[in-house]
Design a protein around this motif. Sequence first.
Motif, PDB file in Angstrom:
ATOM      1  N   PHE A 299     -27.041  -0.540  18.432  1.00 30.23           N
ATOM      2  CA  PHE A 299     -27.743   0.644  17.944  1.00 30.23           C
ATOM      3  C   PHE A 299     -27.193   1.907  18.609  1.00 30.23           C
ATOM      4  O   PHE A 299     -27.019   2.938  17.966  1.00 30.23           O
ATOM      5  CB  PHE A 299     -29.250   0.547  18.197  1.00 30.23           C
ATOM      6  CG  PHE A 299     -29.959  -0.404  17.279  1.00 30.23           C
ATOM      7  CD1 PHE A 299     -30.021  -0.160  15.911  1.00 30.23           C
ATOM      8  CD2 PHE A 299     -30.590  -1.532  17.777  1.00 30.23           C
ATOM      9  CE1 PHE A 299     -30.670  -1.034  15.058  1.00 30.23           C
ATOM     10  CE2 PHE A 299     -31.250  -2.406  16.934  1.00 30.23           C
ATOM     11  CZ  PHE A 299     -31.295  -2.163  15.566  1.00 30.23           C
ATOM     12  N   ASP A 300     -26.930   1.824  19.899  1.00 29.20           N
ATOM     13  CA  ASP A 300     -26.376   2.975  20.623  1.00 29.20           C
ATOM     14  C   ASP A 300     -24.979   3.325  20.115  1.00 29.20           C
ATOM     15  O   ASP A 300     -24.637   4.502  19.985  1.00 29.20           O
ATOM     16  CB  ASP A 300     -26.325   2.699  22.131  1.00 29.20           C
ATOM     17  CG  ASP A 300     -27.707   2.587  22.747  1.00 29.20           C
ATOM     18  OD1 ASP A 300     -28.645   3.235  22.221  1.00 29.20           O
ATOM     19  OD2 ASP A 300     -27.855   1.858  23.752  1.00 29.20           O
ATOM     20  N   GLU A 301     -24.179   2.310  19.811  1.00 24.84           N
ATOM     21  CA  GLU A 301     -22.836   2.549  19.276  1.00 24.84           C
ATOM     22  C   GLU A 301     -22.895   3.208  17.900  1.00 24.84           C
ATOM     23  O   GLU A 301     -22.138   4.133  17.609  1.00 24.84           O
ATOM     24  CB  GLU A 301     -22.057   1.235  19.203  1.00 24.84           C
ATOM     25  CG  GLU A 301     -21.706   0.655  20.566  1.00 24.84           C
ATOM     26  CD  GLU A 301     -20.977  -0.672  20.444  1.00 24.84           C
ATOM     27  OE1 GLU A 301     -20.132  -0.815  19.532  1.00 24.84           O
ATOM     28  OE2 GLU A 301     -21.261  -1.568  21.261  1.00 24.84           O
TER      29      GLU A 301
ATOM     30  N   THR B 277     -32.584   8.983  12.015  1.00 24.99           N
ATOM     31  CA  THR B 277     -34.018   8.784  12.200  1.00 24.99           C
ATOM     32  C   THR B 277     -34.381   7.305  12.084  1.00 24.99           C
ATOM     33  O   THR B 277     -35.122   6.766  12.917  1.00 24.99           O
ATOM     34  CB  THR B 277     -34.812   9.605  11.154  1.00 24.99           C
ATOM     35  OG1 THR B 277     -34.480  10.987  11.315  1.00 24.99           O
ATOM     36  CG2 THR B 277     -36.304   9.418  11.324  1.00 24.99           C
ATOM     37  N   LEU B 278     -33.844   6.639  11.071  1.00 31.64           N
ATOM     38  CA  LEU B 278     -34.101   5.210  10.901  1.00 31.64           C
ATOM     39  C   LEU B 278     -33.543   4.395  12.060  1.00 31.64           C
ATOM     40  O   LEU B 278     -34.172   3.450  12.540  1.00 31.64           O
ATOM     41  CB  LEU B 278     -33.511   4.725   9.579  1.00 31.64           C
ATOM     42  CG  LEU B 278     -34.153   5.259   8.309  1.00 31.64           C
ATOM     43  CD1 LEU B 278     -33.310   4.898   7.087  1.00 31.64           C
ATOM     44  CD2 LEU B 278     -35.570   4.737   8.166  1.00 31.64           C
ATOM     45  N   LEU B 279     -32.362   4.768  12.505  1.00 30.58           N
ATOM     46  CA  LEU B 279     -31.734   4.073  13.621  1.00 30.58           C
ATOM     47  C   LEU B 279     -32.550   4.229  14.899  1.00 30.58           C
ATOM     48  O   LEU B 279     -32.736   3.268  15.648  1.00 30.58           O
ATOM     49  CB  LEU B 279     -30.317   4.602  13.828  1.00 30.58           C
ATOM     50  CG  LEU B 279     -29.519   3.986  14.962  1.00 30.58           C
ATOM     51  CD1 LEU B 279     -29.277   2.505  14.689  1.00 30.58           C
ATOM     52  CD2 LEU B 279     -28.204   4.702  15.120  1.00 30.58           C
TER      53      LEU B 279
ATOM     54  N   ASN C 274     -34.121   1.244  16.987  1.00 28.27           N
ATOM     55  CA  ASN C 274     -33.676   1.115  18.372  1.00 28.27           C
ATOM     56  C   ASN C 274     -34.864   0.996  19.327  1.00 28.27           C
ATOM     57  O   ASN C 274     -34.767   0.329  20.354  1.00 28.27           O
ATOM     58  CB  ASN C 274     -32.797   2.306  18.756  1.00 28.27           C
ATOM     59  CG  ASN C 274     -32.050   2.098  20.050  1.00 28.27           C
ATOM     60  OD1 ASN C 274     -31.907   0.973  20.527  1.00 28.27           O
ATOM     61  ND2 ASN C 274     -31.581   3.171  20.629  1.00 28.27           N
ATOM     62  N   GLN C 275     -35.982   1.604  18.986  1.00 22.75           N
ATOM     63  CA  GLN C 275     -37.157   1.549  19.859  1.00 22.75           C
ATOM     64  C   GLN C 275     -37.767   0.150  19.903  1.00 22.75           C
ATOM     65  O   GLN C 275     -38.430  -0.205  20.865  1.00 22.75           O
ATOM     66  CB  GLN C 275     -38.201   2.571  19.409  1.00 22.75           C
ATOM     67  CG  GLN C 275     -37.774   3.990  19.688  1.00 22.75           C
ATOM     68  CD  GLN C 275     -38.788   5.011  19.197  1.00 22.75           C
ATOM     69  OE1 GLN C 275     -39.833   4.657  18.666  1.00 22.75           O
ATOM     70  NE2 GLN C 275     -38.474   6.279  19.380  1.00 22.75           N
TER      71      GLN C 275
END
Length: 115
Positions: free
Chosen positions: A101-103, A87-89, A93-94
Amino acid sequence: MERSFDFVILLDIYGELLSDGQREALDMRYNADLSLSEIAEEMGGVTRQSVQYSIKKGEQKLLELEDKLQFAKRLNSVSAKLNKAETLLEAANQSSSDKRFDEIKLLLSEIKREL
């Protein structure tokens, strides 16, 4: 968590430590959702009372093992922390286009699948 769901998890974690009869009866009860009569028939015509006894003893053993080892408790804790990290990621990322972040999100998903 619902009690039957608890036993499904405990059976997955500790099932191999039960007797064959206990494991089989609990598997049919919680994973196949069979009645005592259906389980008795599947187990070769044993009595409903013996099935009920096997289930009761198996449940007691699973609860004792969890009380001593606490693998399910730790699994729930790690899973909750992974969900929070995801959730934090996602929020971070937004506001960024950083591909790391995707990794990280992919790694978290892989870890959750392994649990």
